[in-house]
Design a protein around this motif. Structure first.
Motif, PDB file in Angstrom:
ATOM      1  N   UNK A 510      49.671  30.551  41.695  1.00 33.73           N
ATOM      2  CA  UNK A 510      48.385  30.667  42.464  1.00 33.73           C
ATOM      3  C   UNK A 510      47.759  31.924  42.849  1.00 33.73           C
ATOM      4  N   UNK A 511      48.607  32.701  43.599  1.00 32.51           N
ATOM      5  CA  UNK A 511      48.310  33.837  44.192  1.00 32.51           C
ATOM      6  C   UNK A 511      48.368  34.931  43.145  1.00 32.51           C
ATOM      7  N   UNK A 512      49.057  34.807  41.862  1.00 33.55           N
ATOM      8  CA  UNK A 512      49.085  35.810  40.774  1.00 33.55           C
ATOM      9  C   UNK A 512      47.797  35.593  40.270  1.00 33.55           C
ATOM     10  N   UNK A 513      47.367  34.304  40.046  1.00 28.03           N
ATOM     11  CA  UNK A 513      46.109  34.172  39.225  1.00 28.03           C
ATOM     12  C   UNK A 513      44.946  34.708  40.008  1.00 28.03           C
ATOM     13  N   UNK A 514      45.004  34.473  41.287  1.00 27.26           N
ATOM     14  CA  UNK A 514      43.662  34.709  42.221  1.00 27.26           C
ATOM     15  C   UNK A 514      43.742  36.399  42.223  1.00 27.26           C
ATOM     16  N   UNK A 515      44.951  37.022  42.081  1.00 28.56           N
ATOM     17  CA  UNK A 515      44.894  38.583  42.188  1.00 28.56           C
ATOM     18  C   UNK A 515      44.084  38.844  40.694  1.00 28.56           C
ATOM     19  N   UNK A 516      44.706  38.625  39.859  1.00 28.46           N
ATOM     20  CA  UNK A 516      44.060  38.850  38.558  1.00 28.46           C
ATOM     21  C   UNK A 516      42.537  38.400  38.297  1.00 28.46           C
ATOM     22  N   UNK A 517      42.293  37.369  38.776  1.00 28.48           N
ATOM     23  CA  UNK A 517      40.430  36.898  38.823  1.00 28.48           C
ATOM     24  C   UNK A 517      39.787  37.810  39.644  1.00 28.48           C
ATOM     25  N   UNK A 518      40.237  38.158  40.820  1.00 27.50           N
ATOM     26  CA  UNK A 518      39.742  39.060  41.663  1.00 27.50           C
ATOM     27  C   UNK A 518      39.412  40.387  41.231  1.00 27.50           C
ATOM     28  N   UNK A 519      40.523  40.728  40.434  1.00 29.16           N
ATOM     29  CA  UNK A 519      40.484  42.239  39.864  1.00 29.16           C
ATOM     30  C   UNK A 519      39.479  42.280  38.750  1.00 29.16           C
ATOM     31  N   UNK A 520      39.533  41.042  37.848  1.00 29.25           N
ATOM     32  CA  UNK A 520      38.539  40.873  36.832  1.00 29.25           C
ATOM     33  C   UNK A 520      37.147  40.679  37.320  1.00 29.25           C
ATOM     34  N   UNK A 559      39.004  47.926  35.520  1.00 27.72           N
ATOM     35  CA  UNK A 559      38.916  46.916  36.632  1.00 27.72           C
ATOM     36  C   UNK A 559      40.493  46.795  37.030  1.00 27.72           C
ATOM     37  N   UNK A 560      41.503  46.975  36.171  1.00 22.36           N
ATOM     38  CA  UNK A 560      42.798  46.759  36.661  1.00 22.36           C
ATOM     39  C   UNK A 560      43.555  48.175  37.092  1.00 22.36           C
ATOM     40  N   UNK A 568      42.516  43.307  45.992  1.00 21.70           N
ATOM     41  CA  UNK A 568      42.750  41.904  45.344  1.00 21.70           C
ATOM     42  C   UNK A 568      43.722  41.238  46.313  1.00 21.70           C
ATOM     43  N   UNK A 569      45.065  41.859  46.391  1.00 26.92           N
ATOM     44  CA  UNK A 569      46.243  41.465  47.058  1.00 26.92           C
ATOM     45  C   UNK A 569      45.841  41.061  48.511  1.00 26.92           C
ATOM     46  N   UNK A 570      45.080  41.938  49.063  1.00 31.46           N
ATOM     47  CA  UNK A 570      44.817  41.869  50.687  1.00 31.46           C
ATOM     48  C   UNK A 570      43.863  40.496  50.734  1.00 31.46           C
ATOM     49  N   UNK A 571      42.892  40.091  49.907  1.00 30.10           N
ATOM     50  CA  UNK A 571      41.925  39.044  49.753  1.00 30.10           C
ATOM     51  C   UNK A 571      42.923  37.838  49.633  1.00 30.10           C
ATOM     52  N   UNK A 572      43.842  37.943  48.696  1.00 33.78           N
ATOM     53  CA  UNK A 572      44.759  36.682  48.474  1.00 33.78           C
ATOM     54  C   UNK A 572      45.607  36.279  49.722  1.00 33.78           C
ATOM     55  N   UNK A 573      46.147  37.312  50.234  1.00 32.35           N
ATOM     56  CA  UNK A 573      47.095  37.196  51.436  1.00 32.35           C
ATOM     57  C   UNK A 573      46.327  36.410  52.471  1.00 32.35           C
ATOM     58  N   UNK A 593      37.620  33.191  46.214  1.00 30.57           N
ATOM     59  CA  UNK A 593      38.445  33.208  47.379  1.00 30.57           C
ATOM     60  C   UNK A 593      38.191  31.845  47.939  1.00 30.57           C
ATOM     61  N   UNK A 594      37.166  31.190  47.853  1.00 29.08           N
ATOM     62  CA  UNK A 594      37.074  29.677  48.391  1.00 29.08           C
ATOM     63  C   UNK A 594      38.140  28.875  47.951  1.00 29.08           C
ATOM     64  N   UNK A 595      38.283  29.090  46.494  1.00 31.67           N
ATOM     65  CA  UNK A 595      39.258  28.149  45.908  1.00 31.67           C
ATOM     66  C   UNK A 595      40.757  28.568  46.386  1.00 31.67           C
TER      67      UNK A 595
END
Length: 617
Positions: A510-520, A559-560, A568-573, A593-595
């Motif tokens: 889930x964290x990896x997916x969040x990072x990818x989505x935030x970066x994109x 974007x990547x 993105x990692x900071x937001x996810x953590x 981020x809400x999800x």
């Protein structure tokens, strides 16, 4: 007695040879003669027998009897009133009976001494005989069948009497069916080379079989032991049948060794008792205990189905050989079932139909035990190293690969899973007596065992049985579709809150997916600048400005990048621990981020919960 030693009584000495046999015939002299009854002249024998009366005492120690001579003696003592021979004080020590020895229905009114007698014929029958005082068959040898069916060994008028078969040897079958022992029955060191039958025998006083050897099956079915019962150091090389036997006051049974089965099904114990067996199998189906009991075992597989007990009962594995009263260990070497490699584990086969409220199991192998149908299973006490079966290992050679969670598993679940279409190899279908127990029947069993482990402060064990309970609920036929969906999700995400690795894996994904989505889609290209918009009047006066901020815009370039990954990692953590990162996000990033802040802390909590369930006590 050595062949070179003369007997202690005046003996016949017929056929004596200074070189070959200096003693000769050992038969005692017939009163008034210098030879034994076997070598008495025909006329003198007839005169002696004619002088006998019913109830007379006879002394024919060391005499060699043929079948016809014995019948003539018994006919001379025939009592017209009873229709049977009646003997007084009887002495047959060291006598030999060739042919059949038929003492059926004979009444022995005084002591009957058959010590060291040899019954060399095919039959030695004492059926329906009555021994009104002591009967001594110590060191006797029965080369053919020995029959004591319906014999009665009474207590003498002085208040004592015993049936002694110490060190006796029965080379063929020995039958004591329906025999009544009013006094002490001694079979210490007796050897039963054929089968031994004590069906419906009654022992009203002490019954001792210390160091007795049963080379065939020993049948004590429907027998009654009213006094102390001793089988210490007894050995059974066949099956030991105590089916429907009643032990009124037995304090202990064993230690004994049995290469076959010890069958106590239907037996009843009236008082506190300790059972000590080294056996291949112990069957206690419908056995009843009316007081406290302890069963200590080695090597045995125990069938305890439908046993009844009202007081605490302990079944425990004995790690070391049993210690006898003399300090020595119970011999186990002569028996093939106990041969190397030694495996003294005790396996429980079934507890079905048992009320387990007072049951204690210690150091038993429960991998093949059937629990379905056990009452008050939640009150069962498990002590020591009680082991259960486990799930099969991972199967990687098939597609899709299958990996089962490592946990304690009941034998019935093994049978059920193995019987399902497309079952994975490793589940054991050959569970004897498992029947058709399915998820509906097994879920309450797992629930009860979970509570038993929780009461014993064994949380890891309780966790395994909670997992099993949830698995059975998930596979039950009557589960609503909505509940099935929830249970499936609960299982897939965290193994019902018990598998930290699964929850952490999902958290990482889930964290990896969040990072990818935030970066994109979620991170803004630049920090939006504040702008002021307003009008300035021409004639002077008040100036009004409206301060606004542009909406964050997604990046249009690469974007990547490493910088965007860090953001993105900071937001996810921060989302995992319910904190706001302070990063400027696009509208899509806000929803991402809400999800993330909703799902990832839940997964983290499930992982923490699973770790706690595994390590707490």
């Amino acid at each position: 007695m050595s062949t070179a030693e003369p007997p202690l009584w005046p003996h016949c000495a017929h056929g004596a040879d200074p070189a070959a046999d200096p003693v000769g015939c050992r038969g005692i002299h017939v009163p008034g003669h210098t030879v034994c009854l076997a070598h008495l002249s025909v006329d003198d024998r007839d005169s002696y027998l004619a002088a006998l009366t019913p109830g007379a005492g006879i002394d024919h120690r060391g005499t060699h009897f043929t079948e016809s001579l014995l019948n003539a003696l018994l006919n001379a003592l025939h009592d017209p009133e009873t229709g049977h021979p009646r003997l007084g004080h009887t002495k047959f020590e060291l006598a030999t009976f060739e042919g059949d020895a038929l003492f059926e229905s004979v009444i022995f009114e005084d002591c009957a001494l058959f010590e060291s007698v040899i019954f060399a014929g095919d039959h030695a029958l004492f059926g329906q005989a009555t021994f009104k005082s002591s009967a001594n068959f110590a060191s006797a040898t029965f080369k053919g069948q020995a029959g004591f069916d319906q014999a009665t060994f009474e207590v003498g008028s002085a208040g004592f009497g015993s049936a002694t078969f110490e060190a006796a040897t029965f080379e063929s079958r020995a039958e004591f069916g329906l025999t009544t022992f009013e006094g002490i029955a001694l079979f210490d060191s007796a050897t039963f080379e054929g089968g031994a039958g004590f069906l419906m025998a009654i022992f009203k006083d002490t019954a001792r079989f210390i160091s007795a050897t049963f080379q065939g099956d020993a049948l004590f079915t429907d027998a009654t032991f009213k006094g102390n019962t001793w089988f210490n150091s007894a050995t059974f090389q066949g099956d030991a049948w105590f089916e429907s036997t009643t032990f009124v006051a037995a304090e202990q049974l064993g230690p004994l060794a049995c290469t076959g089965r010890v069958v106590l099904s239907g037996a009843a114990f009236g008082g506190p008792v300790t059972l000590s067996f080294a056996a291949r199998r112990l069957e206690c189906r419908r056995t009843r205990w009316s007081s406290t009991a302890e069963i200590r075992l080695r090597y045995a597989t125990v069938d305890f189905a439908h046993a009844v007990f009202e007081y605490p009962l302990t079944i425990a594995a004995e790690p070391d050989p049993f210690v006898l009263a003399n300090g020595r260990h119970l011999a186990e070497e002569p028996f093939p079932i106990l041969a190397v490699p030694r495996d003294p584990r005790v396996r429980m086969a079934s507890l079905r139909g048992v009320d387990a409220a007072h049951l204690v199991l210690s150091d038993l192998d429960l991998s093949g035990c059937l629990f379905a149908g056990t009452v008050h299973l939640d009150q069962l006490r498990l002590e020591g190293a009680c082991t259960f079966d486990t799930a099969p290992p991972a199967v990687w050679w098939r597609w899709p690969p299958v990996r089962f969670t490592e946990r304690r598993v009941l034998a019935e679940e093994h049978h059920w899973r193995a019987s399902q279409p497309g079952a994975v190899q490793g589940w054991n279908v050959a569970v004897l007596g498992a029947g058709r127990a399915g998820p509906l029947q097994l879920a309450p069993v797992y629930r009860a065992l979970r509570k038993a482990f929780e009461d014993g402060k064994h949380e890891p064990g309780a966790a395994d049985f909670y997992y099993g309970e949830m698995e059975m609920r998930r596979h039950a036929d009557d589960i609503p579709r909505s509940e099935l969906g929830l249970l499936t999700a609960y299982w897939a995400l965290s193994g019902y809150g018990l598998r930290a690795s699964r929850a952490l894996a999902w958290l990482g994904a889930a964290m990896l997916l969040t990072i990818v989505l935030l970066m994109a889609f979620g991170l803004a290209k630049d920090t939006p600048k504040q702008t002021a918009i307003g009008t300035v009047p021409t004639g002077g006066g008040k100036v009004t400005f409206e301060i606004d901020k542009d909406d964050p815009q997604n990046s249009t370039g690469n974007r990547f990048t490493g910088k965007r990954f860090e953001r993105a990692l900071n937001v996810t953590l921060n989302s995992v621990v319910f904190r706001s990162s302070g990063q400027d996000l696009t509208t899509a990033g806000t929803y991402i981020e809400m999800t993330s802040r909703l799902t990832e802390p839940v997964l983290l909590g499930l992982a923490v919960l699973a770790i706690r369930n595994r390590v707490k006590r």
